[in-house]
Enzyme design. Sequence first.
Site, mmCIF file in Angstrom:
data_model
loop_
_atom_site.group_PDB
_atom_site.id
_atom_site.type_symbol
_atom_site.label_atom_id
_atom_site.label_comp_id
_atom_site.label_asym_id
_atom_site.label_seq_id
_atom_site.Cartn_x
_atom_site.Cartn_y
_atom_site.Cartn_z
ATOM 1 N N HIS A 1 -5.918 -18.810 6.090
ATOM 2 C CA HIS A 1 -6.914 -19.876 6.079
ATOM 3 C C HIS A 1 -8.240 -19.403 6.664
ATOM 4 O O HIS A 1 -9.286 -19.884 6.271
ATOM 5 C CB HIS A 1 -6.380 -21.118 6.797
ATOM 6 C CG HIS A 1 -5.367 -21.832 5.975
ATOM 7 N ND1 HIS A 1 -4.016 -21.576 6.086
ATOM 8 C CD2 HIS A 1 -5.488 -22.731 4.969
ATOM 9 C CE1 HIS A 1 -3.372 -22.305 5.203
ATOM 10 N NE2 HIS A 1 -4.234 -23.017 4.514
ATOM 11 N N GLU B 1 3.560 -26.119 -4.897
ATOM 12 C CA GLU B 1 3.456 -24.896 -4.097
ATOM 13 C C GLU B 1 4.785 -24.526 -3.455
ATOM 14 O O GLU B 1 4.901 -23.508 -2.784
ATOM 15 C CB GLU B 1 2.343 -25.024 -3.052
ATOM 16 C CG GLU B 1 2.402 -26.271 -2.197
ATOM 17 C CD GLU B 1 1.182 -26.421 -1.289
ATOM 18 O OE1 GLU B 1 0.430 -25.464 -1.099
ATOM 19 O OE2 GLU B 1 0.997 -27.525 -0.755
ATOM 20 N N ASP C 1 0.592 -20.619 -1.535
ATOM 21 C CA ASP C 1 1.898 -20.865 -0.928
ATOM 22 C C ASP C 1 3.032 -20.589 -1.908
ATOM 23 O O ASP C 1 4.082 -20.086 -1.512
ATOM 24 C CB ASP C 1 1.994 -22.311 -0.416
ATOM 25 C CG ASP C 1 1.350 -22.446 0.955
ATOM 26 O OD1 ASP C 1 1.611 -21.565 1.803
ATOM 27 O OD2 ASP C 1 0.587 -23.388 1.170
ATOM 28 N N CYS D 1 -5.177 -24.416 -8.020
ATOM 29 C CA CYS D 1 -6.203 -24.421 -6.975
ATOM 30 C C CYS D 1 -5.998 -23.316 -5.941
ATOM 31 O O CYS D 1 -6.722 -23.249 -4.955
ATOM 32 C CB CYS D 1 -6.284 -25.781 -6.299
ATOM 33 S SG CYS D 1 -4.785 -26.214 -5.402
#
Length: 573
Positions: free
Chosen positions: A191, A434, A458, A505
């Site tokens: 992240h 995910e 993920d 995404c």
Amino acid sequence: MSALRLQGHGASRGSALGRARVRLPPTQDVGEKRIAANAVDAELQRLHQAIEAARTEMRELRQRLQGALPAEVGEFLDLHAMLLDDPELLFALDELIRSHRYSAAYALRVQRDKLAQVFEGMEDDYLKSRLDDLDHVIGRINAFLHKRPASVKGLAGEILVCENVAPSELAQLQAQGVVGIVSSAGSPLSHSAILARSLHLPLVVAASGVLHRINDGDVLIVDGGSGEVVLDPAADDLRQYRQRLRELAREQRELGHLRSKPSRTLDGADITLLANAESREDVAQAHALGAHGLGLYRTEFLFLQRNALPDEEEQFHSYRDAVLGMSGRPVTIRILDLGADKADRTGLALGSEENPALGLRGIRLLLARPKVADTQLRALLRASGYGPVRILVPMVSTREEVLAIKRRIVKLAGILRAEGHALAEHVPVGAMIEVPAAALALDSFIDQVDFLSIGTNDLVQYLLAADRNNEAVSELYSPLHPALLRLLAQVVETARAHGVPLSVCGEIAGDARMTPLLLALGLTELSLHPATLLEVRRAIRESRLADLRALAPKLLALRDRRGIERWMIQATT
Ligand code: PEP
Ligand code: MG
């Protein structure tokens, strides 16, 4: 003099030239070291000077950032200043040097470990997390003790060299003038990396050895694209750096022509390009580049680096502004995707989990904390009165989760309407795909969702059992695996058969090299950070969809990464 080249992974593109500012890991092992009896006074003086330098740094930082800081960050700085003045801490350090004749660095380590034990024994998770603050403060004293020449002031124009950087500190570092970051650990899919790209801050991760080789004040060139770090650049390196800046500027100018062009393939198929956003700036950029809407607005960043949760009003303003910023284009807001790995300092007291990626995160956490979920959902529903909002649910693995969150949404919408709020007639609810279970058993809940978005970041880690943040398995963590491609094709087919809109995404949607592959698999909606939107648009405009679709069976029959890479080359020539 020839330059030394160190190699890491490029995690956020862009080049930076600057002086190094080394931040040693606070818990770095400092071996036991004793000093001679006649060196005690000098050692005490060295320690006191380092503490004073850390105090001055803190004061200056506070002054520089005055007015620009959220209150919570100010609180952290106050806490750090308090620790630096804590008489017990200071006395204990002096004692360790005086009576045990420890070196100042070793005294710091001993005292840190002693306090860490106290912190770790605390029941309260919030207090436990104060250990980070202690580590930060000790790390700064250590930095002054060891390396930092007194003449280096501030961070402006500097490149931070560290072990790891947290998502919550990136914005502050940039505000302080940091022009690039190199970390010895970390991964391009973390992240922090996603946020660095959002901030356009060049970042190189997993550059092993940088902490040993680089000293404060060294001049560095960092290339966040190739992952190269050049220490003490020679004339040639500087020329190349300038050349690269010129090339980047030229490429940006060329790409700029595509701002108002459609994302249409050579054979006339329109591909929907949505944007991933974390901040107001991202929203503005997405709008300016002609994104069809927001495909993923990550709300976690509103919750990080603070002690209390954002209330309904604060959240409402933030979501409403994203909706207004896109002036009528759909805005997909993902509800909170926090887990024990990111939730510290959020006011969400979570017990530490051995394996947070497999723990109470995403929808699981929200269903376990209905108050947190309701506050966010109320804010989101209220924002839907200002433009088209879609609610995206992270980490779905069962039909029950989808039903449970939808029940809450329906109930809250009823309450809000009764309170007099103007909400959209219908707020679509979608699921992130995910978790492999959700992909494989998609038909078990697809009737309950209005849209789907595949989170490959993920999905890859769970499918391949390879932690997205762990450098040791970074070779394995790759979307170019037959299992992922086949699973994507299966999800595309199920969504198509049920007529449910589907986008991707994850970060692969923003990698223009992956565009032909995604088109071949039948994906027609991509959600990506605005920073690479124009590159992906260019890749779309250079593709012929029918040809790529015809190559899909061959792609799906491939057995290894090399084969998939060869397919990608062939598909673009
Ligand atoms: C993903 O997992 O692909 C995703 C988009 O979500 P995040 O990166 O925030 O986990
Ligand atoms: Mg995810």
